[in-house]
Design a protein around this motif. Structure first.
Motif, PDB file in Angstrom:
ATOM      1  N   ASP A 166      84.553  41.905  -9.706  1.00 29.22           N
ATOM      2  CA  ASP A 166      84.765  41.207  -8.442  1.00 29.22           C
ATOM      3  C   ASP A 166      83.503  41.336  -7.585  1.00 29.22           C
ATOM      4  OD1 ASP A 166      85.622  40.905  -5.623  1.00 29.22           O
ATOM      5  OD2 ASP A 166      87.633  40.804  -6.470  1.00 29.22           O
ATOM      6  N   LEU A 167      83.155  40.285  -6.848  1.00 31.33           N
ATOM      7  CA  LEU A 167      81.986  40.328  -5.972  1.00 31.33           C
ATOM      8  C   LEU A 167      82.115  41.449  -4.935  1.00 31.33           C
ATOM      9  CD1 LEU A 167      79.284  39.170  -5.043  1.00 31.33           C
ATOM     10  CD2 LEU A 167      80.566  37.527  -3.637  1.00 31.33           C
ATOM     11  N   VAL A 168      83.335  41.699  -4.453  1.00 31.19           N
ATOM     12  CA  VAL A 168      83.549  42.778  -3.483  1.00 31.19           C
ATOM     13  C   VAL A 168      83.184  44.122  -4.096  1.00 31.19           C
ATOM     14  CG1 VAL A 168      85.269  43.989  -2.090  1.00 31.19           C
ATOM     15  CG2 VAL A 168      85.327  41.492  -2.243  1.00 31.19           C
ATOM     16  N   SER A 169      83.541  44.320  -5.341  1.00 21.66           N
ATOM     17  CA  SER A 169      83.214  45.576  -6.015  1.00 21.66           C
ATOM     18  C   SER A 169      81.706  45.717  -6.222  1.00 21.66           C
ATOM     19  CB  SER A 169      83.925  45.650  -7.369  1.00 21.66           C
ATOM     20  OG  SER A 169      85.320  45.747  -7.194  1.00 21.66           O
ATOM     21  N   ARG A 170      81.050  44.624  -6.534  1.00 22.25           N
ATOM     22  CA  ARG A 170      79.598  44.679  -6.712  1.00 22.25           C
ATOM     23  C   ARG A 170      78.910  44.955  -5.383  1.00 22.25           C
ATOM     24  NH1 ARG A 170      77.820  39.379  -9.142  1.00 22.25           N
ATOM     25  NH2 ARG A 170      75.883  40.475  -9.653  1.00 22.25           N
TER      26      ARG A 170
END
Length: 265
Positions: A166-170
């Motif tokens: 997920d972009l949030v995790s990155r």
């Protein structure tokens, strides 16, 4: 056996990060030592994240633990990142475990040319015997390991899976200071599945910082659902949460069945 007690609060709040880490490490140590006493060895899955650093430091200093009898695993690893990079989760953990623990540390081979073969290899190591303890944190989007919201499967038949991050995790990796820009963060990883993490008799969830407060509140007070993978801990009898004041700041009320958070000794 899990370190549990019907009278023991499931949520323990410390006034500081150090106090929270100390309480979490004491709980994890008790479970590790108990497993060694019960069956001669312990099998522990660790998270690799800045939120775990203080807890791991406390645990590493506990002279009661015989690390020669501990098999250690990590719960996720980037693909497409050299294994000796400091951001690699296996390297991060190897740099923080005591030296006596390293012979028993099994790393996910991020340099494997065949991810399916590596999934099979690491799954075989994990399922060789029951996991005693999982030491984990929670992502800002509620993930545990790299089981991302919506795609997490609480009934996943596998123990290790390849995922797209997920972009949030990155972005969290950038916010934690591990990468300079989100473009540098790999988009693929191998992760232990939710059932693999939850197979442990004892789960020690250490969460610090105000940026995690919304995810903590949702995980503890919201529905148990893949949209918030950490909510699965509500159903685990051996799960204990260790929060600093900032991480607990959105817990206005506590979920049914969970005693109010208490200060650590």
């Amino acid at each position: 056996m899990p370190v549990t007690d019907e009278l023991e609060p499931r949520v323990i709040m410390g006034a500081t990060v150090e106090e929270t880490a100390r309480a979490a490490a004491q709980h994890a140590a008790a479970a590790i030592i108990g497993a060694i006493q019960d069956h001669g060895s312990a099998r522990v899955v660790f998270a690799s994240a800045p939120s775990q650093e203080a807890m791991l430091a406390e645990l590493s200093r506990d002279e009661r633990i015989d690390w020669s009898k501990v098999s250690s695993f990590h719960m996720d690893e980037y693909l497409d990142l050299a294994m000796d990079r400091p951001q690699a989760f296996g390297q991060w953990l190897a740099d923080r475990l005591p030296l006596t623990a390293l012979p028993g540390f099994e790393r996910i081979r991020a340099d494997a040319h065949d991810s399916a073969a590596e999934i099979a290899r690491y799954s075989a190591l994990l399922t060789r015997a029951p996991v005693d303890v999982t030491c984990l944190g929670v992502g800002v989007n509620g993930h545990i390991a790299f089981n991302e919201p919506e795609i997490a499967d609480f009934a996943d038949p596998g123990w290790v899976r390849e995922v797209t991050l997920d972009l949030v995790s990155r972005q969290q990796q950038v916010d934690d200071g591990l990468f300079a820009d989100v473009s540098e963060v790999p988009s693929r990883a191998l992760t232990l599945t939710v059932p693999a993490l939850a197979s442990a008799a004892t789960m020690v969830c250490t969460v610090v910082g105000s940026q995690k407060a919304p995810a903590v509140a949702r995980a503890l007070t919201g529905p148990v659902e893949p949209a918030c993978p950490a909510s699965r801990l509500q159903e685990h009898p051996g799960a204990r949460w260790f929060l600093d004041r900032d991480a607990a700041s959105e817990l206005d009320t506590h979920p049914d069945g969970l005693p109010a958070a208490s200060s650590t000794p």
